[in-house]
Enzyme design. Structure first.
Site, PDB file in Angstrom:
ATOM      1  N   ARG A 280       0.809  -1.217   0.000  1.00 20.42           N
ATOM      2  CA  ARG A 280       0.000   0.000   0.000  1.00 20.42           C
ATOM      3  C   ARG A 280       0.843   1.268   0.000  1.00 20.42           C
ATOM      4  NH1 ARG A 280      -5.294  -1.269   3.804  1.00 20.42           N
ATOM      5  NH2 ARG A 280      -5.898  -3.211   2.767  1.00 20.42           N
TER       6      ARG A 280
ATOM      7  N   ASP B 289     -15.629   8.836   9.469  1.00 21.07           N
ATOM      8  CA  ASP B 289     -14.518   7.931   9.176  1.00 21.07           C
ATOM      9  C   ASP B 289     -13.245   8.769   9.121  1.00 21.07           C
ATOM     10  OD1 ASP B 289     -14.546   4.835   7.927  1.00 21.07           O
ATOM     11  OD2 ASP B 289     -12.723   5.968   7.512  1.00 21.07           O
TER      12      ASP B 289
END
Length: 293
Positions: free
Chosen positions: A48, A149
């Site tokens: 990632r 979030d």
């Protein structure tokens, strides 16, 4: 020959990624987002963050992490956090919770406030909204949902309310017709949450580790599902003690299937399968724990 600590781990990789680099990443994401990365996540972290190195043109993990620690690039801090945040979700995931939510809503009057504390790409708060619409048999129920979030990328997706049509494969045709519009022409294969449903949900960025959550409360129910598993026990306890003062006395707290809150906070008691309620003296216990956290 043994590999020296901090040396390159795999010469076939595009970028050097040493054991020391991984430990720095673990420390930074814990500091920033409270996420406790396991040793087994090393390959995931490399995959990632290698994308971030390519995007920024930086040629080594050490230099990339030096830049983060310098604090010069706040946008990259956000990209770093987004890259390491897992966002697995679906509509009506852990379906047993939604009939419980429906029964809870039926017994309430006046304005009802709900909080989805790890909204990801929006499927969970929209499932909460659909449940409310079905309970009150209207697309404009007396319900407000705050959906938060830490990942700004998923919040953008959530706010748009646009998904690929296969996301509705497990949903009943009746529900799909009532709450979604199907795209045509260039939008074929996409669906969008109806405007009335989108208006029930307010999406905003929120880090559960932040000192100020900027939430008013009190809430009739909080969904905090499948996010606590990324935190260690002390962090879980601090978050739970902050939930308690934001809940109405008879509010419900929904957890993920693999999460158990009983051993990290005395503010809650188990009501049903991964559903909690405040203990008998929520004001005393919750606020006392908060003062000593």
């Amino acid at each position: 020959m043994k590999t020296a600590p901090g040396s390159r781990q795999d010469s076939s990789k595009e970028f050097d990624f040493t054991a020391r680099d991984f430990e720095r990443v673990r420390a930074l994401i814990y500091q920033k987002a409270g996420i406790a990365l396991a040793e087994s996540k090393q390959e995931m972290v490399y995959s990632r963050l290698a994308r971030r190195l390519r995007a920024t043109g930086i040629t080594s993990f050490a230099a990339y992490l030096d830049g983060l620690e310098s604090g010069r690039d706040t946008d990259e801090w956000e990209a770093f956090t987004n890259a390491l945040t897992t966002n697995l979700t679906s509509f009506f995931r852990e379906a047993h919770h939604f009939p419980i939510l429906a029964d809870h809503l039926k017994g309430r009057s006046g304005q009802i406030d709900l909080w989805c504390s790890a909204s990801s790409t929006g499927e969970e708060p929209y499932s909460m909204a659909m449940t409310a619409c079905e309970v009150f048999n209207t697309l404009t129920p007396p319900v407000r949902i705050v959906a938060t979030d830490i990942d700004t990328n998923v919040l953008n997706t959530a706010a748009s309310g646009v998904y690929t049509a296969d996301r509705l494969d497990k949903m009943s045709p009746e529900r799909a017709r009532r709450f979604f519009q199907r795209g045509k022409g260039e939008q074929d294969g996409l669906v969008r949450v109806r405007q009335e449903l989108r208006q029930l949900v307010t999406f905003k960025k929120l880090n559960l580790l932040a000192a100020d959550w900027a939430l008013s409360g009190p809430f009739d129910a909080i969904f905090c599902r499948n996010v606590m598993i990324y935190f260690d026990k002390p962090t879980q306890g601090k978050i739970l003690t902050r939930f308690a003062p934001l809940m109405k006395p008879d509010a419900l707290l929904f957890a993920g299937h693999s999460e158990n809150f009983l051993y990290v906070s005395d503010a809650f008691k188990l009501r049903g399968k991964t559903v909690y309620e405040l203990d008998d003296q929520p004001g005393l216990k919750g606020r006392s724990a908060l003062r000593h956290a």
